[in-house]
Design a protein around this motif. Sequence first.
Motif, PDB file in Angstrom:
ATOM      1  N   LEU A 113     -37.908  59.866   3.749  1.00 48.85           N
ATOM      2  CA  LEU A 113     -37.872  59.151   5.002  1.00 48.85           C
ATOM      3  C   LEU A 113     -39.011  58.836   5.799  1.00 48.85           C
ATOM      4  O   LEU A 113     -39.091  58.109   6.566  1.00 48.85           O
ATOM      5  CB  LEU A 113     -36.589  59.707   5.556  1.00 48.85           C
ATOM      6  CG  LEU A 113     -35.118  60.181   5.332  1.00 48.85           C
ATOM      7  CD1 LEU A 113     -34.120  60.792   5.954  1.00 48.85           C
ATOM      8  CD2 LEU A 113     -34.670  58.474   5.386  1.00 48.85           C
ATOM      9  N   VAL A 114     -39.967  59.811   5.624  1.00 46.09           N
ATOM     10  CA  VAL A 114     -41.184  59.609   6.186  1.00 46.09           C
ATOM     11  C   VAL A 114     -42.358  58.938   5.615  1.00 46.09           C
ATOM     12  O   VAL A 114     -43.276  58.957   6.279  1.00 46.09           O
ATOM     13  CB  VAL A 114     -41.630  60.998   7.069  1.00 46.09           C
ATOM     14  CG1 VAL A 114     -40.292  61.741   7.730  1.00 46.09           C
ATOM     15  CG2 VAL A 114     -41.993  61.953   5.683  1.00 46.09           C
ATOM     16  N   VAL A 115     -41.943  58.600   4.628  1.00 44.78           N
ATOM     17  CA  VAL A 115     -42.935  57.967   3.842  1.00 44.78           C
ATOM     18  C   VAL A 115     -43.045  56.343   4.389  1.00 44.78           C
ATOM     19  O   VAL A 115     -42.178  55.854   4.167  1.00 44.78           O
ATOM     20  CB  VAL A 115     -42.924  57.813   2.340  1.00 44.78           C
ATOM     21  CG1 VAL A 115     -43.812  57.131   1.392  1.00 44.78           C
ATOM     22  CG2 VAL A 115     -42.872  59.233   1.905  1.00 44.78           C
ATOM     23  N   PRO A 116     -44.216  55.790   4.704  1.00 47.64           N
ATOM     24  CA  PRO A 116     -44.010  54.229   5.114  1.00 47.64           C
ATOM     25  C   PRO A 116     -44.100  53.314   4.122  1.00 47.64           C
ATOM     26  O   PRO A 116     -44.565  53.790   2.817  1.00 47.64           O
ATOM     27  CB  PRO A 116     -45.489  54.318   5.657  1.00 47.64           C
ATOM     28  CG  PRO A 116     -46.070  55.530   5.996  1.00 47.64           C
ATOM     29  CD  PRO A 116     -45.563  56.449   5.133  1.00 47.64           C
ATOM     30  N   LEU A 117     -43.171  52.522   4.239  1.00 55.09           N
ATOM     31  CA  LEU A 117     -43.093  51.377   3.264  1.00 55.09           C
ATOM     32  C   LEU A 117     -44.318  50.654   2.632  1.00 55.09           C
ATOM     33  O   LEU A 117     -44.527  50.421   1.696  1.00 55.09           O
ATOM     34  CB  LEU A 117     -41.971  50.177   3.857  1.00 55.09           C
ATOM     35  CG  LEU A 117     -40.630  50.739   4.280  1.00 55.09           C
ATOM     36  CD1 LEU A 117     -40.003  49.633   4.732  1.00 55.09           C
ATOM     37  CD2 LEU A 117     -39.949  51.441   3.131  1.00 55.09           C
ATOM     38  N   GLN A 118     -45.220  50.629   3.793  1.00 50.88           N
ATOM     39  CA  GLN A 118     -46.456  49.767   3.345  1.00 50.88           C
ATOM     40  C   GLN A 118     -47.129  50.375   2.091  1.00 50.88           C
ATOM     41  O   GLN A 118     -47.866  50.028   1.579  1.00 50.88           O
ATOM     42  CB  GLN A 118     -47.323  49.880   4.640  1.00 50.88           C
ATOM     43  CG  GLN A 118     -46.583  48.817   5.555  1.00 50.88           C
ATOM     44  CD  GLN A 118     -45.757  49.564   6.527  1.00 50.88           C
ATOM     45  OE1 GLN A 118     -45.427  50.713   6.410  1.00 50.88           O
ATOM     46  NE2 GLN A 118     -45.335  48.875   7.668  1.00 50.88           N
ATOM     47  N   LEU A 119     -47.067  51.814   1.991  1.00 46.41           N
ATOM     48  CA  LEU A 119     -47.732  52.448   0.884  1.00 46.41           C
ATOM     49  C   LEU A 119     -47.113  52.031  -0.349  1.00 46.41           C
ATOM     50  O   LEU A 119     -48.072  52.211  -1.333  1.00 46.41           O
ATOM     51  CB  LEU A 119     -47.622  54.173   1.113  1.00 46.41           C
ATOM     52  CG  LEU A 119     -48.333  54.581   2.241  1.00 46.41           C
ATOM     53  CD1 LEU A 119     -47.822  56.021   2.370  1.00 46.41           C
ATOM     54  CD2 LEU A 119     -49.896  54.414   2.299  1.00 46.41           C
ATOM     55  N   THR A 120     -45.997  51.524  -0.534  1.00 44.92           N
ATOM     56  CA  THR A 120     -45.271  51.244  -1.775  1.00 44.92           C
ATOM     57  C   THR A 120     -45.494  49.829  -2.238  1.00 44.92           C
ATOM     58  O   THR A 120     -45.349  49.476  -3.294  1.00 44.92           O
ATOM     59  CB  THR A 120     -43.814  51.694  -1.640  1.00 44.92           C
ATOM     60  OG1 THR A 120     -43.277  50.743  -0.669  1.00 44.92           O
ATOM     61  CG2 THR A 120     -43.665  53.262  -1.259  1.00 44.92           C
ATOM     62  N   PHE A 121     -45.856  49.049  -1.199  1.00 43.42           N
ATOM     63  CA  PHE A 121     -46.081  47.695  -1.570  1.00 43.42           C
ATOM     64  C   PHE A 121     -46.939  47.161  -2.821  1.00 43.42           C
ATOM     65  O   PHE A 121     -46.622  46.316  -3.784  1.00 43.42           O
ATOM     66  CB  PHE A 121     -46.562  46.760  -0.144  1.00 43.42           C
ATOM     67  CG  PHE A 121     -45.486  46.747   0.558  1.00 43.42           C
ATOM     68  CD1 PHE A 121     -44.078  46.937   0.526  1.00 43.42           C
ATOM     69  CD2 PHE A 121     -45.689  46.606   2.171  1.00 43.42           C
ATOM     70  CE1 PHE A 121     -43.071  47.133   1.544  1.00 43.42           C
ATOM     71  CE2 PHE A 121     -44.875  46.333   3.060  1.00 43.42           C
ATOM     72  CZ  PHE A 121     -43.468  46.703   2.836  1.00 43.42           C
ATOM     73  N   ILE A 122     -48.175  47.698  -2.883  1.00 42.44           N
ATOM     74  CA  ILE A 122     -49.209  47.230  -3.723  1.00 42.44           C
ATOM     75  C   ILE A 122     -48.602  47.666  -5.256  1.00 42.44           C
ATOM     76  O   ILE A 122     -48.732  46.994  -6.002  1.00 42.44           O
ATOM     77  CB  ILE A 122     -50.617  47.847  -3.476  1.00 42.44           C
ATOM     78  CG1 ILE A 122     -51.207  47.024  -2.231  1.00 42.44           C
ATOM     79  CG2 ILE A 122     -51.413  47.597  -4.535  1.00 42.44           C
ATOM     80  CD1 ILE A 122     -52.514  47.512  -1.709  1.00 42.44           C
ATOM     81  N   PRO A 123     -48.539  49.066  -5.354  1.00 39.67           N
ATOM     82  CA  PRO A 123     -48.339  49.337  -6.710  1.00 39.67           C
ATOM     83  C   PRO A 123     -46.666  48.754  -7.253  1.00 39.67           C
ATOM     84  O   PRO A 123     -46.869  48.297  -8.461  1.00 39.67           O
ATOM     85  CB  PRO A 123     -47.996  51.075  -6.518  1.00 39.67           C
ATOM     86  CG  PRO A 123     -47.711  51.383  -5.188  1.00 39.67           C
ATOM     87  CD  PRO A 123     -48.580  50.127  -4.354  1.00 39.67           C
ATOM     88  N   ILE A 124     -45.660  48.772  -6.537  1.00 43.29           N
ATOM     89  CA  ILE A 124     -44.420  47.980  -6.720  1.00 43.29           C
ATOM     90  C   ILE A 124     -44.829  46.585  -6.860  1.00 43.29           C
ATOM     91  O   ILE A 124     -44.087  46.244  -7.999  1.00 43.29           O
ATOM     92  CB  ILE A 124     -43.445  48.412  -5.619  1.00 43.29           C
ATOM     93  CG1 ILE A 124     -43.072  49.821  -5.644  1.00 43.29           C
ATOM     94  CG2 ILE A 124     -42.322  47.607  -5.821  1.00 43.29           C
ATOM     95  CD1 ILE A 124     -42.035  50.090  -4.379  1.00 43.29           C
ATOM     96  N   LEU A 125     -45.482  45.851  -6.249  1.00 44.51           N
ATOM     97  CA  LEU A 125     -45.657  44.567  -6.394  1.00 44.51           C
ATOM     98  C   LEU A 125     -46.626  44.281  -7.898  1.00 44.51           C
ATOM     99  O   LEU A 125     -46.113  43.381  -8.429  1.00 44.51           O
ATOM    100  CB  LEU A 125     -46.595  43.960  -5.346  1.00 44.51           C
ATOM    101  CG  LEU A 125     -46.786  42.371  -5.346  1.00 44.51           C
ATOM    102  CD1 LEU A 125     -45.322  41.617  -5.418  1.00 44.51           C
ATOM    103  CD2 LEU A 125     -47.605  41.996  -3.959  1.00 44.51           C
ATOM    104  N   ARG A 126     -47.447  45.175  -7.945  1.00 50.26           N
ATOM    105  CA  ARG A 126     -48.106  45.179  -9.459  1.00 50.26           C
ATOM    106  C   ARG A 126     -47.069  45.272 -10.521  1.00 50.26           C
ATOM    107  O   ARG A 126     -46.942  44.522 -11.615  1.00 50.26           O
ATOM    108  CB  ARG A 126     -49.268  46.220  -9.468  1.00 50.26           C
ATOM    109  CG  ARG A 126     -50.362  45.753  -8.595  1.00 50.26           C
ATOM    110  CD  ARG A 126     -51.306  46.884  -8.660  1.00 50.26           C
ATOM    111  NE  ARG A 126     -52.631  46.492  -8.123  1.00 50.26           N
ATOM    112  CZ  ARG A 126     -53.796  47.392  -8.067  1.00 50.26           C
ATOM    113  NH1 ARG A 126     -53.543  48.680  -8.515  1.00 50.26           N
ATOM    114  NH2 ARG A 126     -54.676  47.142  -7.359  1.00 50.26           N
TER     115      ARG A 126
END
Length: 286
Positions: free
Chosen positions: A123-136
């Motif tokens: 819940l405390v993990v920022p969404l922005q940290l996941t954008f690049i790996p998931i987008l790749r």
Amino acid sequence: MKAKKKIKVARILLHIFIIFMMLIWILPTLGLLITSFRPAQEVSKTGWWTVFNSPLKFTQFTLNNYKEVITKAGLGTAFKNSFMITIFGTLLPVIIGAFAAFGLAKIEFKGKSLIYSLIVGLLVVPLQLTFIPILRLYNKLKLSGTFVGLWFAHTAYGLPFAIFMLHNFFVSLPNDLFDSARIDGASLWTSFYKLALPLSVPAIASLVIFQFLWVWNDLLVALIYLGGTKDVAPLTVVLANMVGSYGQNWHLLTAAAFISMVVPLIVFLSLQKYFVKGILAGSVKG
């Protein structure tokens, strides 16, 4: 008698304060609604409150704003896209979260506390940290720019909160109830479907409201995973583009904004009786 009078005065003051706060909340929405029906020349000359000077003068209202926004700006297609994204982006995390929360609350197995702690930690993990790996990953799987990609993204982002919220409610349900059902021969699925789900309607309804509003109003996730794909763009993306395209014709923006507000208002008002119950779910055991 004096105590009763003080209580009545306190209640009257409380009601006045609530009505005042309600008017403050409704006033901008009312102004947005009235402006969306006013012609461009009227909007540029006078404020929306001037319509009350002659409320029966129907020439000061028009539907052209809505017609132009829906037909020319492509808001009709965006409205359908938002429905497609939001319905599955709400149902999937709620359904999966209900199964996971029930298992973590009522089934004993090793490592249960650790798994639940890890889920809550997400819940405390920022969404922005996941954008690049998931987008790749999406680019490799060709999921970027698709409804399916957005469904998976909103499901993954919504699951930690869904599990956390429903887990608190399932834990508050008495274990004796499920033990009695098991003694009577009920399977685990029967206990979940026949007992847990009907009792958790308020919590599920509140979760549906939260997830629906979050997905419907989301702009960042849609921009990242849709890119420049216009065929599946939701209302929020189209409205963001309209800010630049119709910066001067902001009377059209009011019509577009009110269209985007209608569905969340309907969902919230239709489920509001469950909202408070769901928010308090699990806070008191009994």
